[in-house]
Design a protein around this motif. Structure first.
Motif, PDB file in Angstrom:
ATOM      1  N   GLU A  52      32.837  84.497  49.429  1.00 48.05           N
ATOM      2  CA  GLU A  52      33.171  85.744  49.041  1.00 48.05           C
ATOM      3  C   GLU A  52      31.605  86.418  49.018  1.00 48.05           C
ATOM      4  O   GLU A  52      30.897  85.825  48.311  1.00 48.05           O
ATOM      5  N   ILE A  53      31.604  87.562  49.521  1.00 47.07           N
ATOM      6  CA  ILE A  53      30.436  88.479  49.407  1.00 47.07           C
ATOM      7  C   ILE A  53      30.862  89.679  48.541  1.00 47.07           C
ATOM      8  O   ILE A  53      31.201  90.768  48.701  1.00 47.07           O
ATOM      9  N   GLU A  54      30.911  89.288  47.081  1.00 48.06           N
ATOM     10  CA  GLU A  54      31.362  90.227  45.980  1.00 48.06           C
ATOM     11  C   GLU A  54      30.780  90.053  44.661  1.00 48.06           C
ATOM     12  O   GLU A  54      30.730  88.826  44.503  1.00 48.06           O
ATOM     13  N   ASN A  55      30.304  91.103  43.984  1.00 55.23           N
ATOM     14  CA  ASN A  55      29.847  90.924  42.617  1.00 55.23           C
ATOM     15  C   ASN A  55      28.761  89.718  42.403  1.00 55.23           C
ATOM     16  O   ASN A  55      28.999  88.948  41.846  1.00 55.23           O
ATOM     17  N   LEU A  56      27.690  89.757  43.359  1.00 50.21           N
ATOM     18  CA  LEU A  56      26.730  88.611  43.201  1.00 50.21           C
ATOM     19  C   LEU A  56      25.666  88.940  42.408  1.00 50.21           C
ATOM     20  O   LEU A  56      25.325  90.188  42.219  1.00 50.21           O
TER      21      LEU A  56
END
Ligand code: SF4
Lengths: 155, 431
Positions: A52-56
């Motif tokens: 996922e590329i989210e909320n890193l």
């Protein structure tokens, strides 16, 4: 530390040989078990599929931004991470993977059709030129000690 | 048997110089086409080396590939030396074998533990293994670390090894560190035997008649020998190019090859099929029952072959380190500065060939043949056979999709297509 408190870390490869990422897996040999207490690896295609590329919290990025696809990806990463760290000389200076920037006219002539067909940017950009970065780790590949010191500041 | 139409797109399939996608089209229940599209952005190494001083080229081409950088470095050095009549010393050749072994240990370990093992266990990532199997993570890291330490000792680093150069090594081995390296290798040996046993028990099977090609060496050291094929050919390294034909892959930023007009497979399985007699005596002794599986045309035995190669790399390295005195040496000098010639070695994923034209010390042209590129046609035909097989079964459209994605991903991963992104193609996007 509970799962929720762990830092969400992503490791990304733009155009390059993935040498920094591979060298990172060698740094992992001695450090991964300890780091997994504090981080959750949410994006690292080398070792996992569901990504996922989210909320890193932390994004580690290697390689250069050579095509429109790369540009869209780095912008997406930037928009979804608190800290972005450029890994390796490619990400910091655009070399060596952006070596076409230094080509002479003859060399450029040979590659121009390819550049157009695959929607390359006029110049390969370092990650630093393409988006704001918060920290950087030099080396080709990254230096082990510098990586550990820098990364541990953010986890 | 279906009569459905179905498009399956598997994204980021593998790396040549990067990513590849696989598109599968099924029409009226029959396979219409398999497109293997290499999507990676080319970095133009062939152009970049033109005009460069010969001695700088190997370190540059090392940057073609992070995981097998040592293979590119070594193959390019060999091509430069053969072109310019540079004769490396015996010690240099020994150090190159050790450097190559260090790469095989860590590169194969990364593939087997991190890319393939999750499929065997039915999980996404090795990091997700259940508590009772956590040993596997420790095993994986320990085997990789032993390879990494060996790279550091001999060549300075595992990725873009700085000491290995045209004519020799720029640094000597620190002899004081040899006992620890040997001990480290002895410690992981039982772990590797366990890994071999694990892969020998894997019952995955895919067979299709094909030709296997590998550079065969007297001591299974991957560097110097004759290129042989299971079809019975035996050729000199420098002549390899003459037996290959380029195959263009539409929509791809890469080309593939056929050998003598047919698709073929390179890599560990090819080496095991053609050269297993030359493995180290200790490896043959302890892996005897597993070696009985070869020659094999089961593509999944490539995994078993890799595991056996790790053991061989350990055994031969221990023998060399325990029986060699290393000394300081000057680099060998060129006999001339103009010429053209080629060199081939076995990289982790198969035969890697470099051909160079050098004029007055500057590179005029470079041709290279990359292992994964050679396997692409074979891979595509295997995928076609798998998909056609599933199309002939009586299953729902959903089952068909699921089966295809699972089996095709698994099969392609068995080839260990170049780079960490071997697992990229697990990510699937449906049209
Ligand atoms: S900096 Fe060097 S090792 Fe890192 S990605 Fe670029 S070429 Fe590879």
């Amino acid at each position: 530390m509970t799962e929720n408190e762990k830092k969400r870390v992503g490791i990304f490869s733009l155009t390059c040989d993935e040498g920094c990422g591979i060298f990172l897996t060698e740094i992992f040999n001695r450090k991964l078990v300890e780091w997994l207490e504090k981080i959750e690896l949410v994006y690292f295609l080398a070792i996992k599929d569901h990504v996922e590329i989210e909320n890193l919290d932390v994004a580690l990025v290697e390689g250069v931004v050579t095509s429109e696809r790369d540009k869209a990806l780095i912008e997406k990463i930037r928009a979804n991470t608190k800290i972005l760290i450029a890994m390796g000389t490619c990400a910091i200076t655009a070399l060596p993977s952006g070596q076409r920037n230094n080509f002479n006219i003859n060399q450029l002539k040979e590659i121009e059709g390819h550049l157009e067909k695959y929607k390359f940017l006029p110049k390969a950009l370092s990650v630093k030129e393409a988006v704001k970065v918060d920290d950087e780790i030099m080396g080709c590949p990254i230096d082990r000690e510098k990586f550990i010191n820098t990364f541990e500041k953010y986890i | 048997m279906h009569s459905c139409n179905l498009d399956v797109e598997i994204c980021k399939l593998s790396k040549i110089e990067g990513h590849a996608d696989l598109d599968i089209k099924i029409r009226d229940g029959k396979l219409k086409e398999v497109d293997l599209k290499v999507m990676e952005n080319v970095r133009f190494f062939n152009q970049a080396v033109v005009g460069m001083q010969y001695s700088a080229v190997p370190q540059l081409v090392s940057r073609i590939c992070g995981t097998c950088s040592i293979a590119h470095l070594t193959a390019c050095i060999e091509a430069v030396e053969k072109t310019l009549d540079i004769v490396p010393s015996r010690q240099t050749v020994t150090l190159r074998k050790l450097t190559t072994y260090s790469m095989m240990i860590r590169d194969h370990a990364l593939h087997l533990y991190f890319f393939v093992m999750p499929d065997i266990l039915g999980i996404d990532s090795l990091l997700d293994v259940p508590e009772d199997k956590h040993d596997l993570i420790h095993d994986a890291l320990a085997v990789k670390e032993a390879g990494n330490n060996l790279s550091e000792l001999v060549a300075g680093r595992a990725v873009h090894a700085p000491y290995e150069q045209v004519g020799g090594f720029s640094h000597e081995i620190d002899e004081e560190k040899i006992p620890a390296a040997v001990e480290g290798l002895k410690k992981i040996r039982p772990t590797v035997l366990k890994l071999i046993d694990e892969f020998s028990k894997c019952d995955w099977e895919f067979r299709r008649k094909t030709n296997f090609v590998a550079l065969t060496t007297d001591d299974f050291s991957f560097l110097e020998g004759k290129i042989k094929s299971t079809s019975g050919m035996e050729i000199e390294e420098k002549d390899y190019w003459d037996h290959l034909h380029k195959v263009v892959l539409p929509y791809s930023q890469a080309t593939s090859f056929d050998f003598e007009g047919h698709e073929y497979m390179v890599g560990s399985l090819a080496r095991m099929n053609l050269n297993r007699e030359s493995l180290h005596a200790n490896t043959k002794r302890d892996a005897e029952k597993y070696l009985a599986k070869f020659p094999s045309d089961n593509v999944y035995d490539n995994n078993l072959a890799q595991a056996i190669e790790i053991l061989h790399a350990i055994d031969h390295t221990i023998e060399i380190l325990e029986n060699t005195r290393f000394q300081k040496e000057e680099a060998a000098k060129p006999g001339r500065l103009t010429g053209s010639n080629a060199g081939a070695i076995e990289a982790p994923r198969g035969t890697l060939y470099y051909a160079l034209e050098i004029e007055e010390g500057k590179v005029k042209s470079m041709k290279l043949v990359i292992p994964t590129a050679q396997n692409l046609v074979n891979m595509k035909k295997n995928v076609e056979q798998i998909v056609s097989g599933f199309c002939a079964l009586d299953s729902t459209k959903e089952e068909l999709e699921k089966n295809i994605v699972r089996e095709v991903s698994k099969l392609i991963r068995a080839y260990d297509p170049c780079m960490s992104c071997a697992s990229h193609f697990l990510r699937v996007r449906w049209k």
